[in-house]
Design an enzyme around this catalytic site. Sequence first.
Site, PDB file in Angstrom:
ATOM      1  N   CYS A   1       0.814  -1.217   0.000  1.00 25.31           N
ATOM      2  CA  CYS A   1       0.000   0.000   0.000  1.00 25.31           C
ATOM      3  C   CYS A   1       0.851   1.272   0.000  1.00 25.31           C
ATOM      4  CB  CYS A   1      -0.990  -0.047   1.161  1.00 25.31           C
ATOM      5  SG  CYS A   1      -2.498   0.809   0.760  1.00 25.31           S
TER       6      CYS A   1
ATOM      7  N   ARG B   1     -11.756   7.268  -2.363  1.00 32.75           N
ATOM      8  CA  ARG B   1     -10.842   6.172  -2.053  1.00 32.75           C
ATOM      9  C   ARG B   1     -11.350   4.876  -2.656  1.00 32.75           C
ATOM     10  NH1 ARG B   1      -7.175   7.603   1.454  1.00 32.75           N
ATOM     11  NH2 ARG B   1      -6.576   5.476   1.959  1.00 32.75           N
TER      12      ARG B   1
ATOM     13  N   HIS C   1      -3.569  -4.907   1.913  1.00 34.04           N
ATOM     14  CA  HIS C   1      -2.914  -4.749   3.207  1.00 34.04           C
ATOM     15  C   HIS C   1      -3.579  -5.612   4.269  1.00 34.04           C
ATOM     16  CE1 HIS C   1      -6.238  -2.312   4.268  1.00 34.04           C
ATOM     17  NE2 HIS C   1      -5.979  -1.393   3.374  1.00 34.04           N
TER      18      HIS C   1
HETATM   19  N1  GLN Z   1      -1.893   6.899   1.942  1.00 35.87           N
HETATM   20  C1  GLN Z   1      -2.019   6.060   0.795  1.00 35.87           C
HETATM   21  C2  GLN Z   1      -3.327   6.221   0.054  1.00 35.87           C
HETATM   22  O1  GLN Z   1      -4.322   6.588   0.625  1.00 35.87           O
HETATM   23  C3  GLN Z   1      -1.791   4.623   1.187  1.00 35.87           C
HETATM   24  C4  GLN Z   1      -2.788   4.132   2.187  1.00 35.87           C
HETATM   25  C5  GLN Z   1      -2.459   2.795   2.771  1.00 35.87           C
HETATM   26  O2  GLN Z   1      -1.279   2.447   2.972  1.00 35.87           O
HETATM   27  N2  GLN Z   1      -3.499   2.063   3.078  1.00 35.87           N
HETATM   28  O3  GLN Z   1      -3.379   5.984  -1.126  1.00 35.87           O
END
Ligand code: GLN
Length: 240
Positions: A93, A126, A189
């Site tokens: 990630c 997201r 993850h």
């Molecule tokens: N901060 C990054 C994003 O939002 C990665 C997030 C994460 O490691 N889950 O894309």
Amino acid sequence: MKITIGHLYPDLLNLYGDRGNIQCLMKRCQWRGIEAETIPFELDDKIDFSKLDIVLLGGGSDREQMIVCEKLQEIQPDFKAYVEDNGVVIAICGGYQLLGKYYKTDQGNMKGLDLVDLYTEQGEGRLIENIVLKSDLFDMPIVGFENHGGRTCINNNKPLGKVLYGKGNDGESGYEGVVYKNVIGTYLHGPLLPKNPQLADWLIKHALEKKYEKEIELTPLDDSQEKEANDYIYHRFVRG
Ligand code: GLN
């Protein structure tokens, strides 16, 4: 035989419990009589990559990635040499995004490690989803969970897998993750390796083969529970 795992910046990059992935690697080695050690590195620690067999770069929020990315520039030459020499890396990630050239967000542009020819840009909303992949590397599907704002373009690199369910690298290409030499980057993850023992063993096998310069056949373990869980997720999301 012995494996040494380097866990990079667990204080900052440990979103959704990447330590569990380390535990999984350690246990799968120890169950086979392979010695396993993990060295956690903090931001000010000096990293001797020649002592490491697997490097784990975990997930992090944008804020934490921003703190880490400056440090990464300092270790970049050594890290690059490790990767080019077929060192094994699992980057998850936020760590996956930092493998690339840059990660552009509303808050600014983070320079990445530039170890793999890829880049990430924050998109609208997201990508949060259960995810199932078919990877060329394994018969068994890869299952997991993703939650990222960044969209990653892997240019001409090989993806980790084709998305059977979920969003993947950018929600559009139909592919997820990246495989470059012995580096795997992925948005999956949380308990990636406990859920996907095939992936954990791929990392262990490649690390041992590089270190001992010979072909290694890992002793099979009883993965019946992991396989059952994997199969359940596959049927829940892909096969109905
Ligand atoms: N901060 C990054 C994003 O939002 C990665 C997030 C994460 O490691 N889950 O894309």
